[in-house]
Write a protein that holds these residues in place. Structure first.
Motif, PDB file in Angstrom:
ATOM      1  N   CYS A  38       0.825  -1.213   0.000  1.00  7.25           N
ATOM      2  CA  CYS A  38       0.000   0.000   0.000  1.00  7.25           C
ATOM      3  C   CYS A  38       0.858   1.261   0.000  1.00  7.25           C
ATOM      4  O   CYS A  38       0.337   2.364  -0.077  1.00  7.25           O
ATOM      5  N   GLY A  39       2.194   1.120   0.091  1.00  5.16           N
ATOM      6  CA  GLY A  39       3.088   2.263   0.021  1.00  5.16           C
ATOM      7  C   GLY A  39       3.628   2.731   1.359  1.00  5.16           C
ATOM      8  O   GLY A  39       4.521   3.558   1.412  1.00  5.16           O
ATOM      9  N   ARG A  40       3.086   2.220   2.450  1.00  7.10           N
ATOM     10  CA  ARG A  40       3.571   2.602   3.775  1.00  7.10           C
ATOM     11  C   ARG A  40       4.664   1.640   4.216  1.00  7.10           C
ATOM     12  O   ARG A  40       4.898   0.619   3.585  1.00  7.10           O
ATOM     13  N   LEU A  41       5.331   1.982   5.322  1.00  9.53           N
ATOM     14  CA  LEU A  41       6.333   1.081   5.867  1.00  9.53           C
ATOM     15  C   LEU A  41       5.695  -0.224   6.299  1.00  9.53           C
ATOM     16  O   LEU A  41       4.583  -0.235   6.823  1.00  9.53           O
ATOM     17  N   HIS A  42       6.406  -1.310   6.048  1.00 15.04           N
ATOM     18  CA  HIS A  42       5.888  -2.635   6.394  1.00 15.04           C
ATOM     19  C   HIS A  42       6.412  -3.045   7.762  1.00 15.04           C
ATOM     20  O   HIS A  42       7.584  -2.852   8.040  1.00 15.04           O
ATOM     21  N   PRO A  43       5.615  -3.574   8.653  1.00 13.87           N
ATOM     22  CA  PRO A  43       4.184  -3.835   8.522  1.00 13.87           C
ATOM     23  C   PRO A  43       3.373  -2.580   8.803  1.00 13.87           C
ATOM     24  O   PRO A  43       3.595  -1.890   9.791  1.00 13.87           O
ATOM     25  N   CYS A  44       2.429  -2.293   7.929  1.00 14.37           N
ATOM     26  CA  CYS A  44       1.560  -1.131   8.101  1.00 14.37           C
ATOM     27  C   CYS A  44       0.477  -1.463   9.131  1.00 14.37           C
ATOM     28  O   CYS A  44       0.354  -2.600   9.591  1.00 14.37           O
ATOM     29  N   ASP A  45      -0.302  -0.460   9.485  1.00 11.88           N
ATOM     30  CA  ASP A  45      -1.367  -0.659  10.474  1.00 11.88           C
ATOM     31  C   ASP A  45      -2.400  -1.674  10.007  1.00 11.88           C
ATOM     32  O   ASP A  45      -2.921  -2.460  10.797  1.00 11.88           O
ATOM     33  N   GLU A  46      -2.705  -1.652   8.715  1.00  9.28           N
ATOM     34  CA  GLU A  46      -3.671  -2.613   8.172  1.00  9.28           C
ATOM     35  C   GLU A  46      -3.141  -4.031   8.300  1.00  9.28           C
ATOM     36  O   GLU A  46      -3.883  -4.946   8.656  1.00  9.28           O
ATOM     37  N   HIS A  47      -1.870  -4.234   8.005  1.00  7.85           N
ATOM     38  CA  HIS A  47      -1.263  -5.564   8.110  1.00  7.85           C
ATOM     39  C   HIS A  47      -1.344  -6.065   9.555  1.00  7.85           C
ATOM     40  O   HIS A  47      -1.718  -7.206   9.805  1.00  7.85           O
ATOM     41  N   ARG A  48      -0.996  -5.214  10.500  1.00  4.00           N
ATOM     42  CA  ARG A  48      -1.052  -5.601  11.917  1.00  4.00           C
ATOM     43  C   ARG A  48      -2.466  -5.950  12.343  1.00  4.00           C
ATOM     44  O   ARG A  48      -2.697  -6.931  13.046  1.00  4.00           O
TER      45      ARG A  48
END
Length: 90
Positions: A38-48
């Motif tokens: 999604c373009g954010r740093l991994h892990p992003c909030d959605e991933h968590r």
């Protein structure tokens, strides 16, 4: 009031939630240079979030998974000659 789930209905709901979380975790997986897709740093909030959701709902499916895979041990058959005690003490 909320719906009262039977065991089978809740397991089906949990299976659906785990499948949905798996889809979103694929969409929010690491792509390159420590970035999420999604373009954010991994892990992003959605991933968590979806990782926690999958973990939460998977716990309700663990016993179902293992009940199909694991066989319950049978009690040992008693033998007439127990080797742990000498014959003169029995």
């Amino acid at each position: 009031m909320g719906a009262i789930y039977t065991s089978a209905a809740f397991r089906e709901y949990a299976r659906a939630q785990v499948a949905y979380a798996d889809i979103l975790l694929t969409k929010h997986s690491e792509s390159a240079l420590s970035l999420c897709r999604c373009g954010r740093l991994h892990p992003c909030d959605e991933h968590r979030h979806w990782l926690e959701m999958r973990t939460h709902f998977r716990q309700f499916l663990v016993d179902e998974q293992y009940s199909n895979e694991v066989q319950q041990p049978h009690p040992p058959n008693p033998t007439t000659n127990d080797l742990s005690t000498p014959d003169d003490l029995a």
